[in-house]
Scaffold this active site. Structure first.
Site, PDB file in Angstrom:
ATOM      1  N   CYS A 137      53.937  66.985  94.073  1.00 10.58           N
ATOM      2  CA  CYS A 137      53.072  67.575  94.779  1.00 10.58           C
ATOM      3  C   CYS A 137      51.787  67.058  94.652  1.00 10.58           C
ATOM      4  O   CYS A 137      51.419  66.268  93.825  1.00 10.58           O
ATOM      5  CB  CYS A 137      53.294  68.947  94.443  1.00 10.58           C
ATOM      6  N   CYS A 161      53.294  66.444  99.569  1.00  7.51           N
ATOM      7  CA  CYS A 161      52.212  65.524  99.210  1.00  7.51           C
ATOM      8  C   CYS A 161      52.060  64.588 100.250  1.00  7.51           C
ATOM      9  O   CYS A 161      51.516  63.536 100.335  1.00  7.51           O
ATOM     10  CB  CYS A 161      52.845  64.656  98.018  1.00  7.51           C
ATOM     11  N   CYS A 190      53.676  59.433  98.577  1.00  2.00           N
ATOM     12  CA  CYS A 190      54.641  59.187  97.802  1.00  2.00           C
ATOM     13  C   CYS A 190      55.285  57.814  98.154  1.00  2.00           C
ATOM     14  O   CYS A 190      55.737  57.623  99.081  1.00  2.00           O
ATOM     15  CB  CYS A 190      55.708  60.321  97.887  1.00  2.00           C
TER      16      CYS A 190
END
Length: 143
Positions: free
Chosen positions: A18, A92, A96
């Site tokens: 996150c 997120c 990522c």
């Protein structure tokens, strides 16, 4: 020194991501570590880690017997993603890294940042349910 058994070397690995690595991903990692009893390798990280774990998350997890007080938010690295079999994101966005062949899941959960214990409890309970389902999918027979 004891050598690793082939089973130990092949246990599944999960990374929870996150933004701040201070609430949702910390609670998920703690539940997975606790509930899988070592059957799954667990990591958590954030794209912009906070200075400390959310105090309400620490308190909510303490209520269910899991101590997060010594945990610290960690920065998301490409290596952590590469080394994980399953990558679970929690808000997120596109920060990522993506590697083909990995299992990716996006868990849409309310952000506990800035919220009190009463608001964090249902988030905690939803994370536990999702982690239990994840364990069942990765390690049939372990619960």
């Amino acid at each position: 020194m004891a050598s690793l058994s082939p089973d130990t070397a092949r246990k599944p690995s999960v990374l929870f991501v996150c933004v701040h690595n201070a609430g949702r991903s910390q609670m998920a990692a703690a539940f997975l570590t606790h509930l899988s009893q070592g059957a799954i390798e667990v990591r958590s990280a954030g794209s912009q880690p906070a200075d400390s774990v959310n105090p309400a998350a620490v308190e909510a997890m303490a209520e269910v017997g899991i101590d997060l007080s010594a945990e610290t938010p960690k920065i998301l690295t490409t290596e952590a993603v590469r080394e994980s079999d399953v990558v679970i994101t929690m808000g997120c966005g596109d920060s990522c890294p993506f590697f083909p062949g990995k299992r990716y899941e996006d868990w849409v959960l309310e952000d506990p940042a800035g919220q009190g214990l009463e608001a964090v409890r249902p988030i905690r309970d939803e994370i536990r349910t999702r982690v239990e389902d994840l364990i069942a999918s990765l390690t049939p027979g372990v619960r």
